[in-house]
Design a protein around this motif. Structure first.
Motif, PDB file in Angstrom:
ATOM      1  N   GLY A  15      12.028   7.794 -17.372  1.00  0.00           N
ATOM      2  CA  GLY A  15      11.108   8.902 -17.876  1.00  0.00           C
ATOM      3  C   GLY A  15      10.277   8.906 -17.763  1.00  0.00           C
ATOM      4  O   GLY A  15       9.571   9.883 -17.252  1.00  0.00           O
ATOM      5  N   GLY A  16       9.440   7.412 -17.318  1.00  0.00           N
ATOM      6  CA  GLY A  16       8.211   7.639 -16.939  1.00  0.00           C
ATOM      7  C   GLY A  16       8.116   7.753 -15.340  1.00  0.00           C
ATOM      8  O   GLY A  16       9.068   7.508 -14.190  1.00  0.00           O
ATOM      9  N   SER A  17       6.761   7.350 -14.709  1.00  0.00           N
ATOM     10  CA  SER A  17       6.499   7.679 -13.380  1.00  0.00           C
ATOM     11  C   SER A  17       5.326   6.660 -12.565  1.00  0.00           C
ATOM     12  O   SER A  17       5.184   6.057 -13.437  1.00  0.00           O
ATOM     13  CB  SER A  17       5.370   9.048 -13.364  1.00  0.00           C
ATOM     14  OG  SER A  17       6.233  10.504 -13.953  1.00  0.00           O
ATOM     15  N   LEU A  18       5.705   6.844 -11.411  1.00  0.00           N
ATOM     16  CA  LEU A  18       5.242   5.320 -10.612  1.00  0.00           C
ATOM     17  C   LEU A  18       4.758   5.728  -9.248  1.00  0.00           C
ATOM     18  O   LEU A  18       5.661   6.880  -8.903  1.00  0.00           O
ATOM     19  CB  LEU A  18       6.360   4.287 -10.622  1.00  0.00           C
ATOM     20  CG  LEU A  18       5.313   3.392 -10.100  1.00  0.00           C
ATOM     21  CD1 LEU A  18       4.650   2.450 -11.841  1.00  0.00           C
ATOM     22  CD2 LEU A  18       6.368   2.074 -10.464  1.00  0.00           C
ATOM     23  N   ARG A  19       3.853   5.241  -8.453  1.00  0.00           N
ATOM     24  CA  ARG A  19       2.936   5.945  -7.543  1.00  0.00           C
ATOM     25  C   ARG A  19       3.143   4.509  -6.798  1.00  0.00           C
ATOM     26  O   ARG A  19       2.665   3.867  -7.080  1.00  0.00           O
ATOM     27  CB  ARG A  19       1.759   6.854  -7.553  1.00  0.00           C
ATOM     28  CG  ARG A  19       1.260   7.297  -6.321  1.00  0.00           C
ATOM     29  CD  ARG A  19       0.309   8.684  -6.007  1.00  0.00           C
ATOM     30  NE  ARG A  19      -0.743   8.037  -5.865  1.00  0.00           N
ATOM     31  CZ  ARG A  19      -1.827   8.483  -4.821  1.00  0.00           C
ATOM     32  NH1 ARG A  19      -1.985   9.238  -4.733  1.00  0.00           N
ATOM     33  NH2 ARG A  19      -2.622   7.410  -5.170  1.00  0.00           N
ATOM     34  N   LEU A  20       3.935   4.130  -5.752  1.00  0.00           N
ATOM     35  CA  LEU A  20       4.043   3.367  -4.500  1.00  0.00           C
ATOM     36  C   LEU A  20       2.804   4.172  -2.903  1.00  0.00           C
ATOM     37  O   LEU A  20       2.705   5.781  -3.030  1.00  0.00           O
ATOM     38  CB  LEU A  20       4.798   3.539  -4.238  1.00  0.00           C
ATOM     39  CG  LEU A  20       6.139   2.777  -4.952  1.00  0.00           C
ATOM     40  CD1 LEU A  20       7.394   2.749  -4.238  1.00  0.00           C
ATOM     41  CD2 LEU A  20       5.765   2.018  -5.647  1.00  0.00           C
ATOM     42  N   SER A  21       1.879   2.942  -2.585  1.00  0.00           N
ATOM     43  CA  SER A  21       1.522   3.715  -1.656  1.00  0.00           C
ATOM     44  C   SER A  21       1.887   2.545  -0.289  1.00  0.00           C
ATOM     45  O   SER A  21       2.455   1.631  -0.629  1.00  0.00           O
ATOM     46  CB  SER A  21      -0.004   3.380  -1.716  1.00  0.00           C
ATOM     47  OG  SER A  21      -0.610   3.669  -3.086  1.00  0.00           O
ATOM     48  N   CYS A  22       1.035   3.071   0.450  1.00  0.00           N
ATOM     49  CA  CYS A  22       1.848   2.237   1.820  1.00  0.00           C
ATOM     50  C   CYS A  22       0.385   2.536   2.751  1.00  0.00           C
ATOM     51  O   CYS A  22       0.228   3.649   3.052  1.00  0.00           O
ATOM     52  CB  CYS A  22       3.202   2.558   2.876  1.00  0.00           C
ATOM     53  SG  CYS A  22       3.668   1.685   4.028  1.00  0.00           S
ATOM     54  N   ALA A  23       0.275   1.159   3.342  1.00  0.00           N
ATOM     55  CA  ALA A  23      -1.418   1.429   4.164  1.00  0.00           C
ATOM     56  C   ALA A  23      -0.707   0.922   5.248  1.00  0.00           C
ATOM     57  O   ALA A  23      -0.512  -0.434   5.383  1.00  0.00           O
ATOM     58  CB  ALA A  23      -2.194   0.700   3.483  1.00  0.00           C
ATOM     59  N   ALA A  24      -0.919   1.785   6.819  1.00  0.00           N
ATOM     60  CA  ALA A  24      -0.963   1.373   7.881  1.00  0.00           C
ATOM     61  C   ALA A  24      -2.248  -0.153   8.931  1.00  0.00           C
ATOM     62  O   ALA A  24      -2.549   1.314   8.286  1.00  0.00           O
ATOM     63  CB  ALA A  24       0.230   1.770   8.233  1.00  0.00           C
ATOM     64  N   SER A  25      -2.113  -0.217   9.616  1.00  0.00           N
ATOM     65  CA  SER A  25      -2.634  -1.035  10.513  1.00  0.00           C
ATOM     66  C   SER A  25      -2.374  -1.405  11.954  1.00  0.00           C
ATOM     67  O   SER A  25      -0.761  -1.440  11.444  1.00  0.00           O
ATOM     68  CB  SER A  25      -4.146  -2.073  10.058  1.00  0.00           C
ATOM     69  OG  SER A  25      -2.770  -3.315   9.836  1.00  0.00           O
ATOM     70  N   GLY A  26      -2.702  -1.179  12.496  1.00  0.00           N
ATOM     71  CA  GLY A  26      -2.935  -1.300  14.296  1.00  0.00           C
ATOM     72  C   GLY A  26      -2.996   0.213  14.748  1.00  0.00           C
ATOM     73  O   GLY A  26      -3.516   0.803  15.032  1.00  0.00           O
ATOM     74  N   SER A  27      -1.742  -0.155  15.522  1.00  0.00           N
ATOM     75  CA  SER A  27      -1.458   0.939  16.346  1.00  0.00           C
ATOM     76  C   SER A  27      -0.942   1.866  15.640  1.00  0.00           C
ATOM     77  O   SER A  27       0.496   2.542  15.950  1.00  0.00           O
ATOM     78  CB  SER A  27      -0.239   0.687  17.416  1.00  0.00           C
ATOM     79  OG  SER A  27      -0.949  -0.792  18.567  1.00  0.00           O
ATOM     80  N   THR A  28      -1.894   2.554  14.522  1.00  0.00           N
ATOM     81  CA  THR A  28      -1.089   3.951  13.825  1.00  0.00           C
ATOM     82  C   THR A  28      -1.572   4.877  14.420  1.00  0.00           C
ATOM     83  O   THR A  28      -0.273   6.176  13.687  1.00  0.00           O
ATOM     84  CB  THR A  28      -2.296   4.428  12.536  1.00  0.00           C
ATOM     85  OG1 THR A  28      -3.138   3.469  12.389  1.00  0.00           O
ATOM     86  CG2 THR A  28      -2.034   2.703  11.938  1.00  0.00           C
ATOM     87  N   GLY A  29      -1.591   5.441  15.767  1.00  0.00           N
ATOM     88  CA  GLY A  29      -2.214   6.703  16.173  1.00  0.00           C
ATOM     89  C   GLY A  29      -0.343   7.150  17.033  1.00  0.00           C
ATOM     90  O   GLY A  29      -0.184   7.924  16.698  1.00  0.00           O
TER      91      GLY A  29
END
Length: 115
Positions: A15-29
């Motif tokens: 019943g709970g909540s969670l937030r995942l994050s993902c950071a990209a680096s390199g050729s992100t464009g």
């Protein structure tokens, strides 16, 4: 080349909540789509949610209405807001970034839903 680092996993009660994050680096464009997949023990890896560069989203039926995928202002970060979690959501969650026809994968972050 694109590198992905996930964060935000952990143990949460049903019943709970969670937030995942993902950071990209390199050729992100060059990234045209980012997403989240998950793999539970003994099961195949499955798509959870994905978002394109123009903001279009797609979700697995099992998470519709409970999970929300979004991208940060810099477009090199993707989030997965998860709510109403249940034990069936327990899995390793992987961030992905697609460049052309190639998909880059993060190392994964464990999400455990248990009382």
């Amino acid at each position: 080349q694109v590198q992905l680092v996930e964060s935000g996993g952990g143990l949460v009660q049903p019943g709970g909540s969670l937030r995942l994050s993902c950071a990209a680096s390199g050729s992100t464009g060059s990234i045209n789509r980012m997403g989240w997949y998950r793999q539970a023990p003994g099961k195949q890896r499955e798509m959870v949610a994905k978002i394109t560069s123009d903001g279009s989203t797609d979700y697995a039926d099992s998470v519709k209405g409970r999970f929300t995928i979004s991208r940060g202002n810099a477009k090199n970060t993707v989030y997965l807001q998860m709510s109403s979690l249940n034990p069936e959501d327990t899995a390793v969650y992987y961030c992905t970034a697609t460049v052309g026809w190639y998909t880059h994968w993060g190392q994964g972050t464990q999400v455990t839903v248990s009382s």
